[in-house]
Motif scaffolding. Structure first.
Motif, short mmCIF file in Angstrom:
data_model
loop_
_atom_site.label_atom_id
_atom_site.label_comp_id
_atom_site.label_asym_id
_atom_site.label_seq_id
_atom_site.Cartn_x
_atom_site.Cartn_y
_atom_site.Cartn_z
N ARG A 75 15.03 -11.17 14.18
CA ARG A 75 15.97 -10.27 13.74
C ARG A 75 15.49 -10.22 12.35
O ARG A 75 15.13 -11.81 11.37
CB ARG A 75 17.17 -11.67 13.86
N GLN A 76 15.50 -9.76 11.26
CA GLN A 76 14.71 -9.26 10.47
C GLN A 76 16.55 -9.73 9.40
O GLN A 76 17.41 -8.73 9.73
CB GLN A 76 14.85 -7.59 10.66
N ARG A 77 15.94 -10.01 8.18
CA ARG A 77 17.20 -10.20 7.44
C ARG A 77 16.66 -10.00 5.65
O ARG A 77 15.00 -10.51 5.55
CB ARG A 77 18.14 -11.21 7.63
N MET A 78 17.39 -10.04 4.90
CA MET A 78 16.42 -10.25 3.38
C MET A 78 17.03 -11.03 2.90
O MET A 78 18.39 -11.57 3.00
CB MET A 78 17.77 -8.13 2.45
N VAL A 79 16.61 -11.69 2.39
CA VAL A 79 16.81 -12.91 1.76
C VAL A 79 16.21 -12.81 0.02
O VAL A 79 15.15 -12.63 -0.28
CB VAL A 79 15.74 -14.09 2.14
N PRO A 80 17.22 -13.50 -1.13
CA PRO A 80 17.45 -13.85 -2.46
C PRO A 80 15.84 -14.36 -2.85
O PRO A 80 16.03 -15.08 -2.34
CB PRO A 80 18.38 -13.33 -2.62
N VAL A 81 15.21 -13.84 -3.68
CA VAL A 81 14.37 -14.35 -4.57
C VAL A 81 14.99 -14.89 -6.24
O VAL A 81 15.39 -13.56 -6.03
CB VAL A 81 12.90 -14.06 -4.68
N SER A 82 15.70 -15.87 -5.94
CA SER A 82 15.18 -16.07 -7.58
C SER A 82 14.08 -16.41 -8.16
O SER A 82 13.20 -15.76 -8.15
CB SER A 82 14.88 -18.02 -7.64
N SER A 83 14.62 -15.39 -9.96
CA SER A 83 13.85 -15.19 -11.05
C SER A 83 12.72 -17.05 -11.00
O SER A 83 11.19 -16.09 -11.27
CB SER A 83 14.38 -15.48 -12.20
N LEU A 85 3.61 -24.26 -5.52
CA LEU A 85 5.33 -24.35 -6.07
C LEU A 85 5.46 -22.63 -5.84
O LEU A 85 6.63 -23.07 -5.50
CB LEU A 85 4.26 -23.93 -7.72
N ALA A 86 4.61 -22.09 -5.65
CA ALA A 86 5.10 -20.95 -5.06
C ALA A 86 5.67 -21.23 -3.12
O ALA A 86 7.50 -20.63 -3.11
CB ALA A 86 4.42 -20.01 -4.68
N LEU A 87 4.71 -22.08 -2.71
CA LEU A 87 5.96 -22.69 -0.94
C LEU A 87 7.20 -23.35 -1.12
O LEU A 87 7.69 -22.69 -1.33
CB LEU A 87 4.62 -23.17 -0.65
N LEU A 88 6.72 -23.87 -2.57
CA LEU A 88 8.21 -24.81 -2.67
C LEU A 88 9.49 -24.17 -3.44
O LEU A 88 9.82 -24.63 -2.79
CB LEU A 88 7.78 -26.39 -4.12
N GLU A 89 9.33 -23.47 -3.34
CA GLU A 89 9.78 -22.45 -4.45
C GLU A 89 10.77 -21.43 -3.22
O GLU A 89 12.21 -21.05 -3.13
CB GLU A 89 9.23 -21.06 -5.42
N MET A 90 10.02 -21.24 -2.78
CA MET A 90 10.62 -20.24 -1.15
C MET A 90 11.28 -20.83 -0.29
O MET A 90 12.34 -21.12 0.13
CB MET A 90 9.41 -19.67 -0.23
N LEU A 91 10.58 -22.64 -0.09
CA LEU A 91 11.31 -23.76 1.03
C LEU A 91 12.55 -23.67 0.24
O LEU A 91 13.75 -23.23 1.19
CB LEU A 91 10.40 -24.45 1.40
N TYR A 92 12.61 -24.59 -0.81
CA TYR A 92 13.82 -24.74 -1.26
C TYR A 92 15.00 -23.74 -1.90
O TYR A 92 16.06 -23.21 -2.19
CB TYR A 92 13.19 -25.75 -2.57
N GLY A 93 14.34 -22.69 -2.67
CA GLY A 93 14.56 -21.33 -3.77
C GLY A 93 15.59 -20.73 -2.28
O GLY A 93 16.42 -20.17 -3.08
N SER A 94 14.37 -20.65 -1.55
CA SER A 94 15.08 -19.61 -0.84
C SER A 94 15.92 -19.95 1.22
O SER A 94 16.75 -19.11 1.40
CB SER A 94 14.13 -17.66 0.05
N GLY A 95 14.96 -21.01 1.09
CA GLY A 95 15.57 -21.92 2.58
C GLY A 95 15.54 -21.28 3.20
O GLY A 95 16.10 -20.76 4.90
#
Length: 297
Positions: free
Chosen positions: A171-179, A132-142
């Motif tokens: 290259r580093q970037r900040m990616v939002p993480v949903s609740s 579930l954590a992997l899925l949230e990060m793949l679809y929720g943060s791209g």
């Protein structure tokens, strides 16, 4: 002379554009292959480069475009550095190529994936919570697959809804993480095996390693099968495409999408505009200043 020029060109790509090691290796291979056909590239003229069209006749349009692009950039570098007065690359073939449209999942299919993952995570087992954590990060943060599996534990701050991602070209970037994703990650940290610096450790015993891209690919496909979705249609990259497509459908700005995806060039992001043509037409019809004005008789 040519070897020195090629080395200098690759050094420029690494220093000024942050090209990754694989990218540099690909450029070197393309340039060396062309040199084997026409002789020293730094001294080649238009007639020499014109012979490449016949030598490359059996290559796919995409491969031909890549090789030609490498040579064009090489000669542009030589001219910029004053190592040549002319640019012979106009003689190179220019194949017409189209970037393939990304495969995506629709909203209903995404919902089925999450429903299955959430159902399996309820038991609190390590595989279910991790999935579930992997899925949230793949679809929720791209995130790209490599970006996700290589995340260090320190990349997930506890007090802000962002993760620090190292993408292509370092290259580093900040990616939002949903609740939702933060909740999934918090649960994952409670069952995550200790002793490794990576957020998603690899197999038991490989304490210094992380989950591999191949294993991530397998996990996603296995989840798709359990959710009654054709596994051949699902991969980490497909979920990244779905993230971008669905954000654009929801009204996200293309520049914002470029930042979230970590694309160096906006042209790469523009591939997603094909999915939302109907919404764009409706937007013009509703929001343009002339939309409410009728034609005069």
């Amino acid at each position: 002379m040519t070897a020195t020029s090629i080395d200098a060109f690759l050094a420029m790509l690494a220093a000024e554009r942050g090209a990754a090691a694989n990218t540099l290796a690909a450029y070197r291979s393309d340039l060396a292959g062309a040199e084997a056909l026409v002789g020293p590239l730094a001294d080649a003229g238009q007639e020499d480069l014109a012979r490449l069209a016949a030598a490359w006749a059996d290559l796919s349009p995409a491969t031909l475009a890549r090789k030609s692009s490498a040579l064009r950039q090489f000669y542009l570098f030589l001219v910029d550095e004053g190592l040549r007065a002319d640019d012979p690359s106009t003689a190179l073939p220019r194949p017409a190529t189209r970037r393939p449209l990304p495969r995506i999942l629709n909203h209903a299919e995404i919902a089925r994936l999450f429903a299955r993952a959430e159902e399996e995570a309820v038991a609190g087992t390590m595989p279910g919570v991790r999935m579930l954590a992997l899925l949230e990060m793949l679809y929720g943060s791209g995130l790209r697959a490599t970006e996700l599996v290589s995340l260090p534990l320190t990349a997930v701050p506890r007090d802000v809804p962002f993760v620090t991602v190292t993408g292509k070209g370092s290259r580093q970037r900040m990616v939002p993480v949903s609740s939702r994703a933060r909740t999934a990650l918090t649960e994952w940290l409670t069952v995550r095996p200790a002793g490794t610096r990576h957020l998603f450790p690899g197999r038991t015993g490989a304490m210094s390693g992380h989950l591999t891209r191949i294993r991530l690919y397998q996990l996603i496909r296995e989840l798709a099968a359990r959710a009654d979705i054709d596994p051949a249609r699902v991969s980490p990259h497909v979920l990244r495409h779905a993230f971008a497509t669905h954000l654009l459908e929801g009204g996200a700005d293309l520049r914002v999408l470029q930042t979230l995806l970590g694309h160096a060039d906006i042209a790469t992001t523009q591939i997603y505009t094909h999915v939302d043509a109907a919404r764009l037409v409706a937007l013009v019809n509703e929001r343009h200043p002339l939309a409410g004005r009728a034609h005069s008789p």
